[in-house]
Design a protein around this motif. Structure first.
Motif, mmCIF file in Angstrom:
data_model
loop_
_atom_site.group_PDB
_atom_site.id
_atom_site.type_symbol
_atom_site.label_atom_id
_atom_site.label_comp_id
_atom_site.label_asym_id
_atom_site.label_seq_id
_atom_site.Cartn_x
_atom_site.Cartn_y
_atom_site.Cartn_z
ATOM 1 N N MET A 23 1.353 -1.716 -1.478
ATOM 2 C CA MET A 23 2.054 -1.018 -0.407
ATOM 3 C C MET A 23 1.124 -0.037 0.316
ATOM 4 O O MET A 23 1.080 0.008 1.548
ATOM 5 C CB MET A 23 3.262 -0.272 -0.988
ATOM 6 N N SER A 24 0.363 0.731 -0.454
ATOM 7 C CA SER A 24 -0.543 1.707 0.180
ATOM 8 C C SER A 24 -1.648 0.989 0.960
ATOM 9 O O SER A 24 -2.007 1.417 2.072
ATOM 10 C CB SER A 24 -1.136 2.658 -0.860
ATOM 11 N N ALA A 25 -2.163 -0.113 0.412
ATOM 12 C CA ALA A 25 -3.202 -0.864 1.119
ATOM 13 C C ALA A 25 -2.654 -1.488 2.400
ATOM 14 O O ALA A 25 -3.337 -1.490 3.437
ATOM 15 C CB ALA A 25 -3.775 -1.955 0.205
ATOM 16 N N ALA A 26 -1.426 -1.997 2.348
ATOM 17 C CA ALA A 26 -0.821 -2.606 3.535
ATOM 18 C C ALA A 26 -0.577 -1.570 4.624
ATOM 19 O O ALA A 26 -0.899 -1.802 5.803
ATOM 20 C CB ALA A 26 0.492 -3.299 3.162
ATOM 21 N N ILE A 27 -0.029 -0.429 4.259
ATOM 22 C CA ILE A 27 0.223 0.634 5.244
ATOM 23 C C ILE A 27 -1.096 1.112 5.836
ATOM 24 O O ILE A 27 -1.208 1.301 7.062
ATOM 25 C CB ILE A 27 1.003 1.811 4.610
ATOM 26 N N LEU A 28 -2.109 1.298 4.995
ATOM 27 C CA LEU A 28 -3.414 1.751 5.473
ATOM 28 C C LEU A 28 -4.019 0.728 6.438
ATOM 29 O O LEU A 28 -4.545 1.090 7.498
ATOM 30 C CB LEU A 28 -4.358 2.006 4.301
ATOM 31 N N ALA A 29 -3.931 -0.542 6.106
ATOM 32 C CA ALA A 29 -4.475 -1.590 6.978
ATOM 33 C C ALA A 29 -3.726 -1.633 8.309
ATOM 34 O O ALA A 29 -4.352 -1.729 9.381
ATOM 35 C CB ALA A 29 -4.394 -2.949 6.285
ATOM 36 N N LEU A 30 -2.404 -1.569 8.262
ATOM 37 C CA LEU A 30 -1.610 -1.605 9.503
ATOM 38 C C LEU A 30 -1.891 -0.387 10.367
ATOM 39 O O LEU A 30 -2.010 -0.500 11.594
ATOM 40 C CB LEU A 30 -0.118 -1.698 9.170
ATOM 41 N N ASP B 83 -3.256 12.641 10.059
ATOM 42 C CA ASP B 83 -2.903 13.266 8.778
ATOM 43 C C ASP B 83 -2.219 12.254 7.854
ATOM 44 O O ASP B 83 -2.493 12.230 6.648
ATOM 45 C CB ASP B 83 -1.969 14.465 8.994
ATOM 46 N N ILE B 84 -1.358 11.427 8.432
ATOM 47 C CA ILE B 84 -0.656 10.417 7.623
ATOM 48 C C ILE B 84 -1.643 9.355 7.151
ATOM 49 O O ILE B 84 -1.600 8.924 5.994
ATOM 50 C CB ILE B 84 0.523 9.797 8.404
ATOM 51 N N VAL B 85 -2.556 8.946 8.024
ATOM 52 C CA VAL B 85 -3.562 7.954 7.634
ATOM 53 C C VAL B 85 -4.418 8.514 6.497
ATOM 54 O O VAL B 85 -4.705 7.815 5.521
ATOM 55 C CB VAL B 85 -4.442 7.544 8.840
ATOM 56 N N GLU B 86 -4.795 9.781 6.603
ATOM 57 C CA GLU B 86 -5.599 10.401 5.549
ATOM 58 C C GLU B 86 -4.807 10.513 4.241
ATOM 59 O O GLU B 86 -5.351 10.294 3.162
ATOM 60 C CB GLU B 86 -6.102 11.782 5.996
ATOM 61 N N GLU B 87 -3.516 10.830 4.344
ATOM 62 C CA GLU B 87 -2.666 10.906 3.154
ATOM 63 C C GLU B 87 -2.574 9.534 2.474
ATOM 64 O O GLU B 87 -2.709 9.433 1.250
ATOM 65 C CB GLU B 87 -1.261 11.414 3.535
ATOM 66 N N ILE C 209 -3.846 8.549 -1.251
ATOM 67 C CA ILE C 209 -2.946 7.923 -2.226
ATOM 68 C C ILE C 209 -3.548 6.610 -2.729
ATOM 69 O O ILE C 209 -3.575 6.352 -3.935
ATOM 70 C CB ILE C 209 -1.542 7.689 -1.609
ATOM 71 N N ALA C 210 -4.034 5.779 -1.797
ATOM 72 C CA ALA C 210 -4.618 4.487 -2.180
ATOM 73 C C ALA C 210 -5.822 4.692 -3.096
ATOM 74 O O ALA C 210 -5.991 3.972 -4.090
ATOM 75 C CB ALA C 210 -5.016 3.694 -0.941
ATOM 76 N N SER C 211 -6.643 5.683 -2.788
ATOM 77 C CA SER C 211 -7.820 5.967 -3.605
ATOM 78 C C SER C 211 -7.414 6.420 -4.997
ATOM 79 O O SER C 211 -7.996 5.982 -6.003
ATOM 80 C CB SER C 211 -8.670 7.032 -2.917
ATOM 81 N N GLN C 212 -6.433 7.296 -5.085
ATOM 82 C CA GLN C 212 -5.990 7.790 -6.386
ATOM 83 C C GLN C 212 -5.300 6.691 -7.195
ATOM 84 O O GLN C 212 -5.456 6.621 -8.415
ATOM 85 C CB GLN C 212 -5.075 9.002 -6.209
ATOM 86 N N LEU C 213 -4.553 5.810 -6.531
ATOM 87 C CA LEU C 213 -3.928 4.681 -7.232
ATOM 88 C C LEU C 213 -4.995 3.731 -7.773
ATOM 89 O O LEU C 213 -4.849 3.182 -8.871
ATOM 90 C CB LEU C 213 -2.979 3.919 -6.303
#
Length: 190
Positions: free
Chosen positions: A69-76, A87-91, A95-99
């Protein structure tokens, strides 16, 4: 008058009975050992099945879904298919990095029954528990090496951060669900 052949008949009968008793005893002992082995294997399989169904599969699935989910949102968001603030992209990136840094062993509950069994074994025998598998030992060595390399990376602090916990995982889940909600992707959370 006694025949010398009568002695051999008695000895042959005795030898056959003795041989039969030995065979019977050997088969009984072998059956007993095989029964114990089958019982242990059955209990081991039952324990594995239970742990996998109750902990391993659900927890692994949830971690995988959150990473996806985090990878998909980041890619989109990165490709411009989702309109959102930096700010949302950085968040999402955080999250993706920590996961990605979470290992299953970080968030899986300890197997208290196995730990108790190991303690009992150590007390009875007075010896240390040895890893049963070279593969498990190698995995632990690789994880230690990964942790050491992460601590040596540029910009790392002297006080090495601790491994993530289940509380960290749950916090990341809440943060991810919050970001998904802000982007109108409420149906993505599990």
């Amino acid at each position: 008058m006694e025949s010398p052949w009568d002695d051999n008949i008695t000895n042959d009968t005795h030898n056959r009975e003795s041989h039969w008793e030995k065979l019977s005893s050997d088969f009984t002992n072998t059956g007993y050992r095989e029964g114990i082995t089958a019982g242990k294997e059955g209990a081991l399989q039952e324990g594995f099945d239970s742990g996998f169904a109750e902990t391993g599969a659900p927890l692994g699935k949830e971690l995988g879904q959150m990473r996806g989910m985090s990878a998909a949102i980041l890619a989109l968001a990165s490709k411009g298919f989702l309109q959102c603030d930096l700010d949302i992209v950085e968040e999402i990136r955080t999250i993706a990095s920590q996961l990605a840094n979470i290992r299953f062993s970080d968030i899986a509950p300890p197997d208290l029954e196995a730990e108790e069994h190991a303690r009992e074994h150590m007390e009875r025998t007075g010896e240390d528990i040895v890893m049963d598998s070279e593969e498990l030992e190698e995995k632990k060595n690789v994880e230690s090496l990964e942790d050491m390399l992460a601590g040596m990376s540029a910009g790392s602090r002297a006080d090495q951060p601790r491994r993530p916990t289940m509380l960290d995982f749950e916090g990341l889940k809440r943060r991810l669900e919050s970001v998904a909600g802000q982007l109108g992707l409420n149906g993505m959370s599990s």
